[in-house]
Design a protein around this motif. Structure first.
Motif, PDB file in Angstrom:
ATOM      1  N   TYR A  40       0.806  -1.219   0.000  1.00 51.42           N
ATOM      2  CA  TYR A  40       0.000   0.000   0.000  1.00 51.42           C
ATOM      3  C   TYR A  40       0.845   1.278   0.000  1.00 51.42           C
ATOM      4  CZ  TYR A  40      -3.449  -3.466   1.204  1.00 51.42           C
ATOM      5  OH  TYR A  40      -4.246  -4.580   1.196  1.00 51.42           O
ATOM      6  N   GLY A  41       2.154   1.143  -0.011  1.00 48.08           N
ATOM      7  CA  GLY A  41       3.028   2.297  -0.069  1.00 48.08           C
ATOM      8  C   GLY A  41       3.350   2.903   1.279  1.00 48.08           C
ATOM      9  N   LYS A  42       3.068   2.195   2.363  1.00 48.28           N
ATOM     10  CA  LYS A  42       3.368   2.696   3.697  1.00 48.28           C
ATOM     11  C   LYS A  42       4.681   2.096   4.181  1.00 48.28           C
ATOM     12  CE  LYS A  42      -1.381   3.425   4.772  1.00 48.28           C
ATOM     13  NZ  LYS A  42      -2.279   3.769   5.807  1.00 48.28           N
ATOM     14  N   LYS A  43       5.411   2.872   4.983  1.00 49.03           N
ATOM     15  CA  LYS A  43       6.663   2.367   5.537  1.00 49.03           C
ATOM     16  C   LYS A  43       6.393   1.123   6.359  1.00 49.03           C
ATOM     17  CE  LYS A  43       9.904   6.135   6.036  1.00 49.03           C
ATOM     18  NZ  LYS A  43      10.658   6.950   6.978  1.00 49.03           N
ATOM     19  N   SER A  44       7.301   0.171   6.208  1.00 52.08           N
ATOM     20  CA  SER A  44       7.144  -1.091   6.900  1.00 52.08           C
ATOM     21  C   SER A  44       8.512  -1.550   7.374  1.00 52.08           C
ATOM     22  CB  SER A  44       6.534  -2.116   5.936  1.00 52.08           C
ATOM     23  OG  SER A  44       6.374  -3.348   6.564  1.00 52.08           O
ATOM     24  N   GLU A  45       8.537  -2.611   8.142  1.00 51.71           N
ATOM     25  CA  GLU A  45       9.795  -3.188   8.607  1.00 51.71           C
ATOM     26  C   GLU A  45       9.788  -4.675   8.340  1.00 51.71           C
ATOM     27  OE1 GLU A  45      11.462  -2.439  12.432  1.00 51.71           O
ATOM     28  OE2 GLU A  45      10.699  -0.396  12.469  1.00 51.71           O
ATOM     29  N   ILE A  46      10.931  -5.163   7.903  1.00 49.78           N
ATOM     30  CA  ILE A  46      11.133  -6.602   7.761  1.00 49.78           C
ATOM     31  C   ILE A  46      12.220  -6.963   8.760  1.00 49.78           C
ATOM     32  CG2 ILE A  46      11.846  -8.458   6.226  1.00 49.78           C
ATOM     33  CD1 ILE A  46      10.862  -6.803   3.887  1.00 49.78           C
ATOM     34  N   VAL A  47      11.935  -7.910   9.606  1.00 51.47           N
ATOM     35  CA  VAL A  47      12.862  -8.291  10.661  1.00 51.47           C
ATOM     36  C   VAL A  47      14.066  -9.009  10.053  1.00 51.47           C
ATOM     37  CG1 VAL A  47      13.085  -9.595  12.816  1.00 51.47           C
ATOM     38  CG2 VAL A  47      10.912  -8.522  12.228  1.00 51.47           C
ATOM     39  N   ASP A  48      15.226  -8.751  10.611  1.00 45.45           N
ATOM     40  CA  ASP A  48      16.479  -9.415  10.251  1.00 45.45           C
ATOM     41  C   ASP A  48      16.994  -9.089   8.847  1.00 45.45           C
ATOM     42  OD1 ASP A  48      16.533 -10.581  12.762  1.00 45.45           O
ATOM     43  OD2 ASP A  48      15.531 -12.410  12.075  1.00 45.45           O
ATOM     44  N   ILE A  49      16.765  -7.889   8.350  1.00 42.49           N
ATOM     45  CA  ILE A  49      17.440  -7.477   7.123  1.00 42.49           C
ATOM     46  C   ILE A  49      18.322  -6.275   7.439  1.00 42.49           C
ATOM     47  CG2 ILE A  49      15.623  -8.323   5.583  1.00 42.49           C
ATOM     48  CD1 ILE A  49      14.885  -5.374   5.077  1.00 42.49           C
ATOM     49  N   ARG A  50      19.385  -6.169   6.709  1.00 39.08           N
ATOM     50  CA  ARG A  50      20.326  -5.067   6.910  1.00 39.08           C
ATOM     51  C   ARG A  50      19.790  -3.828   6.188  1.00 39.08           C
ATOM     52  NH1 ARG A  50      26.563  -5.149   4.776  1.00 39.08           N
ATOM     53  NH2 ARG A  50      27.041  -3.015   5.370  1.00 39.08           N
ATOM     54  N   THR A  51      19.810  -2.688   6.885  1.00 39.40           N
ATOM     55  CA  THR A  51      19.271  -1.471   6.285  1.00 39.40           C
ATOM     56  C   THR A  51      20.252  -0.308   6.256  1.00 39.40           C
ATOM     57  OG1 THR A  51      18.340  -0.803   8.409  1.00 39.40           O
ATOM     58  CG2 THR A  51      16.890  -2.021   6.913  1.00 39.40           C
ATOM     59  N   GLU A  52      21.407  -0.424   6.861  1.00 42.40           N
ATOM     60  CA  GLU A  52      22.404   0.658   6.876  1.00 42.40           C
ATOM     61  C   GLU A  52      23.642   0.213   6.097  1.00 42.40           C
ATOM     62  OE1 GLU A  52      21.961   3.715   8.213  1.00 42.40           O
ATOM     63  OE2 GLU A  52      19.919   3.088   8.707  1.00 42.40           O
ATOM     64  N   PHE A  53      24.105   1.081   5.169  1.00 43.36           N
ATOM     65  CA  PHE A  53      25.246   0.748   4.313  1.00 43.36           C
ATOM     66  C   PHE A  53      26.153   1.963   4.177  1.00 43.36           C
ATOM     67  CE2 PHE A  53      21.550  -1.687   3.047  1.00 43.36           C
ATOM     68  CZ  PHE A  53      22.036  -2.985   3.103  1.00 43.36           C
ATOM     69  N   LYS A  54      27.428   1.708   3.931  1.00 46.42           N
ATOM     70  CA  LYS A  54      28.385   2.797   3.764  1.00 46.42           C
ATOM     71  C   LYS A  54      28.550   3.216   2.300  1.00 46.42           C
ATOM     72  CE  LYS A  54      31.147   2.060   7.847  1.00 46.42           C
ATOM     73  NZ  LYS A  54      32.484   1.907   8.414  1.00 46.42           N
ATOM     74  N   THR A  55      28.290   2.303   1.368  1.00 41.57           N
ATOM     75  CA  THR A  55      28.468   2.639  -0.047  1.00 41.57           C
ATOM     76  C   THR A  55      27.182   2.428  -0.837  1.00 41.57           C
ATOM     77  OG1 THR A  55      29.192   0.429  -0.652  1.00 41.57           O
ATOM     78  CG2 THR A  55      30.912   1.998  -0.009  1.00 41.57           C
ATOM     79  N   HIS A  56      27.071   3.161  -1.921  1.00 39.84           N
ATOM     80  CA  HIS A  56      25.900   3.114  -2.787  1.00 39.84           C
ATOM     81  C   HIS A  56      25.766   1.754  -3.456  1.00 39.84           C
ATOM     82  CE1 HIS A  56      23.826   3.715  -6.626  1.00 39.84           C
ATOM     83  NE2 HIS A  56      23.149   4.672  -6.005  1.00 39.84           N
ATOM     84  N   ASP A  57      26.866   1.210  -3.948  1.00 43.09           N
ATOM     85  CA  ASP A  57      26.813  -0.056  -4.679  1.00 43.09           C
ATOM     86  C   ASP A  57      26.364  -1.219  -3.802  1.00 43.09           C
ATOM     87  OD1 ASP A  57      27.675   1.287  -6.908  1.00 43.09           O
ATOM     88  OD2 ASP A  57      29.793   0.783  -6.606  1.00 43.09           O
TER      89      ASP A  57
END
Length: 127
Positions: free
Chosen positions: A74-91
């Motif tokens: 539906y286009g609302k922010k959601s959370e998936i448990v146990d996935i990485r979401t912070e990264f240092k590089t774009h690639d």
């Protein structure tokens, strides 16, 4: 008899003038003009290329870290448990987003980063 001699002599002078005019003067003018015009065009192209390269090569303000935001159907922010979401590089963030999209096809993912000039996060990629 002198009139014939004068007439042929003047014809020769006019012919010689025409040969010099059309054989040397006019072509020489055109050749020198196009030689200078060609040099100006080539020099202008070199300067345009150098200017474009300098504008492209200037340092960009790149974010220090990227985040992956998950959206449900539906286009609302959601959370998936146990996935990485912070990264240092774009690639790396983009690679993880593609993997997440294959694993969770009903979710959409956005790669965002907060630039120092703006308060709100900027979306770089969205799948």
């Amino acid at each position: 008899m002198e009139d014939v001699y004068f007439h042929s002599n003047s014809s020769f002078i006019i012919f010689k003038f025409m040969v010099v005019l059309f054989g040397h003067t006019i072509p020489g003018g055109f050749l020198s003009f196009f030689k200078i015009a060609g040099e100006v065009i080539i020099l202008g192209a070199v300067f345009l290329f150098a200017l474009a390269w300098l504008l492209k090569a200037r340092p960009h303000n790149r974010p220090k870290k990227y985040s992956v935001v998950v959206f449900d159907v539906y286009g609302k922010k959601s959370e998936i448990v146990d996935i990485r979401t912070e990264f240092k590089t774009h690639d790396v963030a983009w690679s993880f987003m593609k993997q997440y999209k294959e694993t969770y096809p009903l979710y959409n993912f956005a790669m965002v980063a907060t630039l120092s000039k703006k308060d709100r996060p900027t979306i770089f990629r969205y799948i």
